[in-house]
Design a protein around this motif. Structure first.
Motif, PDB file in Angstrom:
ATOM      1  N   ARG A 199       0.175  -7.327   5.160  1.00  0.00           N
ATOM      2  CA  ARG A 199       1.415  -6.583   5.434  1.00  0.00           C
ATOM      3  C   ARG A 199       2.286  -6.521   4.181  1.00  0.00           C
ATOM      4  NH1 ARG A 199       6.492  -8.099   8.471  1.00  0.00           N
ATOM      5  NH2 ARG A 199       7.354  -6.095   9.030  1.00  0.00           N
TER       6      ARG A 199
ATOM      7  N   THR B  64      14.732  -3.885   8.142  1.00  0.00           N
ATOM      8  CA  THR B  64      14.689  -2.686   7.312  1.00  0.00           C
ATOM      9  C   THR B  64      15.172  -2.994   5.904  1.00  0.00           C
ATOM     10  OG1 THR B  64      15.072  -1.329   9.245  1.00  0.00           O
ATOM     11  CG2 THR B  64      15.471  -0.308   7.112  1.00  0.00           C
TER      12      THR B  64
ATOM     13  N   LEU C 167       3.597  -3.204   2.115  1.00  0.00           N
ATOM     14  CA  LEU C 167       5.030  -2.945   1.952  1.00  0.00           C
ATOM     15  C   LEU C 167       5.483  -2.901   0.497  1.00  0.00           C
ATOM     16  CD1 LEU C 167       6.493  -5.182   4.802  1.00  0.00           C
ATOM     17  CD2 LEU C 167       6.421  -2.668   4.726  1.00  0.00           C
TER      18      LEU C 167
ATOM     19  N   GLU D  32      12.411  -4.888   4.137  1.00  0.00           N
ATOM     20  CA  GLU D  32      11.305  -3.987   3.811  1.00  0.00           C
ATOM     21  C   GLU D  32      11.670  -3.074   2.649  1.00  0.00           C
ATOM     22  OE1 GLU D  32      10.278  -2.081   7.486  1.00  0.00           O
ATOM     23  OE2 GLU D  32       9.110  -3.809   8.164  1.00  0.00           O
ATOM     24  N   ASN D  33      12.901  -2.579   2.599  1.00  0.00           N
ATOM     25  CA  ASN D  33      13.338  -1.735   1.487  1.00  0.00           C
ATOM     26  C   ASN D  33      13.346  -2.508   0.179  1.00  0.00           C
ATOM     27  OD1 ASN D  33      13.647   0.499   3.095  1.00  0.00           O
ATOM     28  ND2 ASN D  33      15.823   0.173   3.444  1.00  0.00           N
TER      29      ASN D  33
END
Length: 109
Positions: A32, A3, A36, A6-7
């Protein structure tokens, strides 16, 4: 951890994977990354080992997320099918201003 990564990716504007011996098998990962990174404006995947399949997958993802202004796919020896995919992508993009695609064995046939 995922996470957090990804952030962080949400804020990236340039991703450069130049000269990493990346093959078509990694194309899904590029897609991907594109998904993102909503602010991605520069994608450099030149001088790898991407073929038509890899370039095609990236073009499809870029059509969905039309934010990239500079795309470098040079030096992949992807051939005419990749050239056709890039041409189809160029017809749909509203943002792309710079396309670097030399050394891909694309000819005029």
């Amino acid at each position: 951890f995922v996470t957090m990564v990804e952030n962080t990716m949400m804020h990236l504007v340039c991703v450069d994977f130049t000269a990493n011996h990346i093959t078509d098998h990694a194309a899904d990962e590029f897609c991907r990354i594109i998904a993102l990174c909503p602010g991605l404006t520069e994608l450099r995947i030149g001088q790898n080992r991407l073929g038509a399949k890899g370039v095609s997958a990236v073009c499809q993802a870029l059509k969905e997320y039309d934010t990239v202004i500079t795309l470098d796919v040079s030096g992949n020896q992807a051939g005419n099918p990749a050239g056709q995919e890039l041409g189809a992508y160029l017809k749909t993009t509203q943002k792309l201003a710079t396309l670097i695609m030399g050394w891909n064995s694309i000819n005029h046939d």
